[in-house]
Design a protein around this motif. Structure first.
Motif, PDB file in Angstrom:
ATOM      1  N   ALA A 109     -22.677  -1.614  -6.293  1.00 53.48           N
ATOM      2  CA  ALA A 109     -21.965  -0.952  -5.197  1.00 53.48           C
ATOM      3  C   ALA A 109     -22.369   0.520  -5.074  1.00 53.48           C
ATOM      4  CB  ALA A 109     -20.457  -1.076  -5.411  1.00 53.48           C
ATOM      5  N   ILE A 110     -22.470   1.222  -6.187  1.00 56.04           N
ATOM      6  CA  ILE A 110     -22.863   2.632  -6.167  1.00 56.04           C
ATOM      7  C   ILE A 110     -24.292   2.762  -5.651  1.00 56.04           C
ATOM      8  CG2 ILE A 110     -23.294   4.698  -7.575  1.00 56.04           C
ATOM      9  CD1 ILE A 110     -21.018   3.626  -9.458  1.00 56.04           C
ATOM     10  N   GLY A 111     -25.168   1.892  -6.128  1.00 51.70           N
ATOM     11  CA  GLY A 111     -26.552   1.896  -5.655  1.00 51.70           C
ATOM     12  C   GLY A 111     -26.644   1.640  -4.165  1.00 51.70           C
ATOM     13  N   ARG A 112     -25.841   0.727  -3.662  1.00 51.34           N
ATOM     14  CA  ARG A 112     -25.833   0.429  -2.232  1.00 51.34           C
ATOM     15  C   ARG A 112     -25.337   1.627  -1.434  1.00 51.34           C
ATOM     16  NH1 ARG A 112     -24.588  -4.448   0.432  1.00 51.34           N
ATOM     17  NH2 ARG A 112     -25.968  -5.391  -1.108  1.00 51.34           N
ATOM     18  N   SER A 113     -24.287   2.277  -1.907  1.00 54.94           N
ATOM     19  CA  SER A 113     -23.772   3.465  -1.211  1.00 54.94           C
ATOM     20  C   SER A 113     -24.828   4.558  -1.166  1.00 54.94           C
ATOM     21  CB  SER A 113     -22.506   3.996  -1.902  1.00 54.94           C
ATOM     22  OG  SER A 113     -21.436   3.107  -1.722  1.00 54.94           O
ATOM     23  N   ALA A 114     -25.492   4.785  -2.287  1.00 52.71           N
ATOM     24  CA  ALA A 114     -26.539   5.809  -2.346  1.00 52.71           C
ATOM     25  C   ALA A 114     -27.701   5.443  -1.422  1.00 52.71           C
ATOM     26  CB  ALA A 114     -27.027   5.990  -3.781  1.00 52.71           C
ATOM     27  N   ASP A 115     -28.100   4.185  -1.414  1.00 57.53           N
ATOM     28  CA  ASP A 115     -29.198   3.747  -0.551  1.00 57.53           C
ATOM     29  C   ASP A 115     -28.847   3.925   0.923  1.00 57.53           C
ATOM     30  OD1 ASP A 115     -30.678   3.042  -2.783  1.00 57.53           O
ATOM     31  OD2 ASP A 115     -30.306   0.881  -2.575  1.00 57.53           O
ATOM     32  N   ASP A 116     -27.614   3.595   1.295  1.00 58.90           N
ATOM     33  CA  ASP A 116     -27.197   3.741   2.691  1.00 58.90           C
ATOM     34  C   ASP A 116     -27.188   5.205   3.118  1.00 58.90           C
ATOM     35  OD1 ASP A 116     -26.927   1.009   2.922  1.00 58.90           O
ATOM     36  OD2 ASP A 116     -24.739   1.019   3.045  1.00 58.90           O
ATOM     37  N   LEU A 117     -26.669   6.073   2.267  1.00 58.76           N
ATOM     38  CA  LEU A 117     -26.652   7.499   2.588  1.00 58.76           C
ATOM     39  C   LEU A 117     -28.071   8.050   2.687  1.00 58.76           C
ATOM     40  CD1 LEU A 117     -23.672   8.848   0.449  1.00 58.76           C
ATOM     41  CD2 LEU A 117     -23.759   8.529   2.929  1.00 58.76           C
ATOM     42  N   ARG A 118     -28.932   7.609   1.786  1.00 54.41           N
ATOM     43  CA  ARG A 118     -30.333   8.050   1.796  1.00 54.41           C
ATOM     44  C   ARG A 118     -31.015   7.617   3.096  1.00 54.41           C
ATOM     45  NH1 ARG A 118     -31.833   5.700  -2.653  1.00 54.41           N
ATOM     46  NH2 ARG A 118     -31.380   7.465  -3.995  1.00 54.41           N
ATOM     47  N   ALA A 119     -30.787   6.384   3.524  1.00 56.36           N
ATOM     48  CA  ALA A 119     -31.411   5.878   4.751  1.00 56.36           C
ATOM     49  C   ALA A 119     -30.923   6.653   5.975  1.00 56.36           C
ATOM     50  CB  ALA A 119     -31.129   4.387   4.914  1.00 56.36           C
ATOM     51  N   LYS A 120     -29.632   6.935   6.052  1.00 50.86           N
ATOM     52  CA  LYS A 120     -29.099   7.709   7.180  1.00 50.86           C
ATOM     53  C   LYS A 120     -29.702   9.111   7.198  1.00 50.86           C
ATOM     54  CE  LYS A 120     -24.538   5.574   7.473  1.00 50.86           C
ATOM     55  NZ  LYS A 120     -23.105   5.781   7.219  1.00 50.86           N
ATOM     56  N   ALA A 121     -29.723   9.744   6.044  1.00 49.19           N
ATOM     57  CA  ALA A 121     -30.264  11.100   5.966  1.00 49.19           C
ATOM     58  C   ALA A 121     -31.742  11.116   6.333  1.00 49.19           C
ATOM     59  CB  ALA A 121     -30.053  11.685   4.566  1.00 49.19           C
ATOM     60  N   GLU A 122     -32.501  10.170   5.826  1.00 50.83           N
ATOM     61  CA  GLU A 122     -33.943  10.148   6.115  1.00 50.83           C
ATOM     62  C   GLU A 122     -34.197   9.934   7.595  1.00 50.83           C
ATOM     63  OE1 GLU A 122     -37.645  10.909   5.948  1.00 50.83           O
ATOM     64  OE2 GLU A 122     -36.429  11.114   4.130  1.00 50.83           O
ATOM     65  N   ALA A 123     -33.404   9.117   8.247  1.00 51.82           N
ATOM     66  CA  ALA A 123     -33.556   8.917   9.688  1.00 51.82           C
ATOM     67  C   ALA A 123     -33.347  10.242  10.421  1.00 51.82           C
ATOM     68  CB  ALA A 123     -32.576   7.864  10.194  1.00 51.82           C
ATOM     69  N   GLU A 124     -32.377  11.032   9.984  1.00 52.21           N
ATOM     70  CA  GLU A 124     -32.129  12.331  10.609  1.00 52.21           C
ATOM     71  C   GLU A 124     -33.218  13.338  10.257  1.00 52.21           C
ATOM     72  OE1 GLU A 124     -27.363  11.434  10.542  1.00 52.21           O
ATOM     73  OE2 GLU A 124     -28.297  12.476   8.862  1.00 52.21           O
ATOM     74  N   PHE A 125     -33.647  13.346   9.012  1.00 57.88           N
ATOM     75  CA  PHE A 125     -34.683  14.282   8.578  1.00 57.88           C
ATOM     76  C   PHE A 125     -36.030  13.990   9.240  1.00 57.88           C
ATOM     77  CE2 PHE A 125     -32.350  14.688   4.247  1.00 57.88           C
ATOM     78  CZ  PHE A 125     -31.442  15.577   4.799  1.00 57.88           C
ATOM     79  N   SER A 126     -36.278  12.731   9.557  1.00 57.24           N
ATOM     80  CA  SER A 126     -37.556  12.327  10.155  1.00 57.24           C
ATOM     81  C   SER A 126     -37.508  12.302  11.677  1.00 57.24           C
ATOM     82  CB  SER A 126     -37.934  10.927   9.660  1.00 57.24           C
ATOM     83  OG  SER A 126     -38.055  10.913   8.269  1.00 57.24           O
ATOM     84  N   GLY A 127     -36.374  12.623  12.238  1.00 56.62           N
ATOM     85  CA  GLY A 127     -36.203  12.570  13.686  1.00 56.62           C
ATOM     86  C   GLY A 127     -36.953  13.677  14.400  1.00 56.62           C
ATOM     87  N   PRO A 128     -36.753  13.744  15.708  1.00 56.48           N
ATOM     88  CA  PRO A 128     -37.428  14.769  16.503  1.00 56.48           C
ATOM     89  C   PRO A 128     -36.788  16.141  16.315  1.00 56.48           C
ATOM     90  CG  PRO A 128     -35.963  13.493  17.889  1.00 56.48           C
ATOM     91  CD  PRO A 128     -35.929  12.858  16.519  1.00 56.48           C
ATOM     92  N   GLY A 129     -37.542  17.149  16.677  1.00 51.20           N
ATOM     93  CA  GLY A 129     -37.014  18.504  16.673  1.00 51.20           C
ATOM     94  C   GLY A 129     -37.564  19.355  15.555  1.00 51.20           C
ATOM     95  N   SER A 130     -37.153  20.604  15.592  1.00 56.81           N
ATOM     96  CA  SER A 130     -37.561  21.547  14.552  1.00 56.81           C
ATOM     97  C   SER A 130     -36.855  21.211  13.246  1.00 56.81           C
ATOM     98  CB  SER A 130     -37.191  22.972  14.986  1.00 56.81           C
ATOM     99  OG  SER A 130     -35.768  23.117  14.984  1.00 56.81           O
ATOM    100  N   VAL A 131     -37.266  21.854  12.179  1.00 60.17           N
ATOM    101  CA  VAL A 131     -36.625  21.644  10.882  1.00 60.17           C
ATOM    102  C   VAL A 131     -35.141  21.990  10.962  1.00 60.17           C
ATOM    103  CG1 VAL A 131     -36.492  22.537   8.523  1.00 60.17           C
ATOM    104  CG2 VAL A 131     -38.694  21.869   9.479  1.00 60.17           C
ATOM    105  N   VAL A 132     -34.829  23.133  11.538  1.00 63.41           N
ATOM    106  CA  VAL A 132     -33.417  23.538  11.635  1.00 63.41           C
ATOM    107  C   VAL A 132     -32.632  22.549  12.487  1.00 63.41           C
ATOM    108  CG1 VAL A 132     -31.836  25.332  12.466  1.00 63.41           C
ATOM    109  CG2 VAL A 132     -33.871  25.976  11.157  1.00 63.41           C
ATOM    110  N   GLU A 133     -33.221  22.052  13.556  1.00 62.88           N
ATOM    111  CA  GLU A 133     -32.529  21.062  14.388  1.00 62.88           C
ATOM    112  C   GLU A 133     -32.264  19.780  13.609  1.00 62.88           C
ATOM    113  OE1 GLU A 133     -34.242  22.433  18.755  1.00 62.88           O
ATOM    114  OE2 GLU A 133     -35.345  20.929  17.598  1.00 62.88           O
TER     115      GLU A 133
END
Length: 192
Positions: A58-82
């Motif tokens: 369960a902890i691993g799944r929670s961490a994986d889900d948070l990582r996937a959401k964050a990576e989608a945002e970090f890899s999205g369009p826009g500047s680094v600050v955006e």
């Protein structure tokens, strides 16, 4: 039959994730897991050797889900600050706290090296990934050259986790929003 077994296993993991987030490790009893998941004791022990193994999944799944959401945002369009702004301002269940960060405050999770591992790995990944983005922004001239990517990334993670705690203490998500706004204000202040 196979589909039902997979479904039971998934329900056990998801129920444990929810309970760990709400109650912590000690408050997440096998009986509570079984009641929430609708799975019997036999199913629980068919899929997992015990509470610790189920909690680890369960902890691993929670961490994986948070990582996937964050990576989608970090890899999205826009500047680094955006992109960092999108991540920091994403909709969250602030008053419940971070599903992984709350476990870092759980003495039973932190005392068990196996349960602690996915928590440490998640925060290590998050800090490292933010540091990479900040370095990218610095190299592109978007951020001040004096900015230290690793210490700034560590501060951003601390602001998020501390923001959860302050919001819970005040019973107000506005406190979390103020912490995020403050961090972004510091991040976007560039020496000319």
């Amino acid at each position: 039959m196979y589909g039902q077994e997979v479904d039971k296993r998934e329900r056990l993991i998801e129920s444990t994730r929810e309970l760990l987030w709400e109650r912590g490790y000690v408050g997440t009893s096998p009986k509570a897991i079984q009641e929430r998941s609708g799975a019997g004791q036999g199913s629980m022990y068919h899929h997992f050797q015990g509470k610790s193994e189920l909690a680890l999944a369960a902890i691993g799944r929670s961490a994986d889900d948070l990582r996937a959401k964050a990576e989608a945002e970090f890899s999205g369009p826009g500047s680094v600050v955006e992109r960092i702004t999108v991540y920091l301002r994403r909709e969250r269940t602030v008053l419940k706290g971070c599903p992984v960060g709350r476990l870092a405050q759980d003495p039973d999770v932190m005392a068990d090296a196996e349960l602690r591992r996915p928590v440490e790995e998640y925060f290590g990944w998050l800090t490292g990934r933010l540091a990479e983005l900040l370095e990218e922004g610095r190299a592109a001239g978007e951020l001040d050259q004096a900015l230290d990517p690793l210490t700034t990334a560590t501060a951003l993670v601390a602001v998020l986790q501390g923001g959860y705690i302050l919001a819970r203490a005040a019973d107000s998500p506005d406190v979390f929003a103020k912490a995020v706004d403050g961090a972004l204000g510091l991040l976007t202040t560039k020496e000319n």
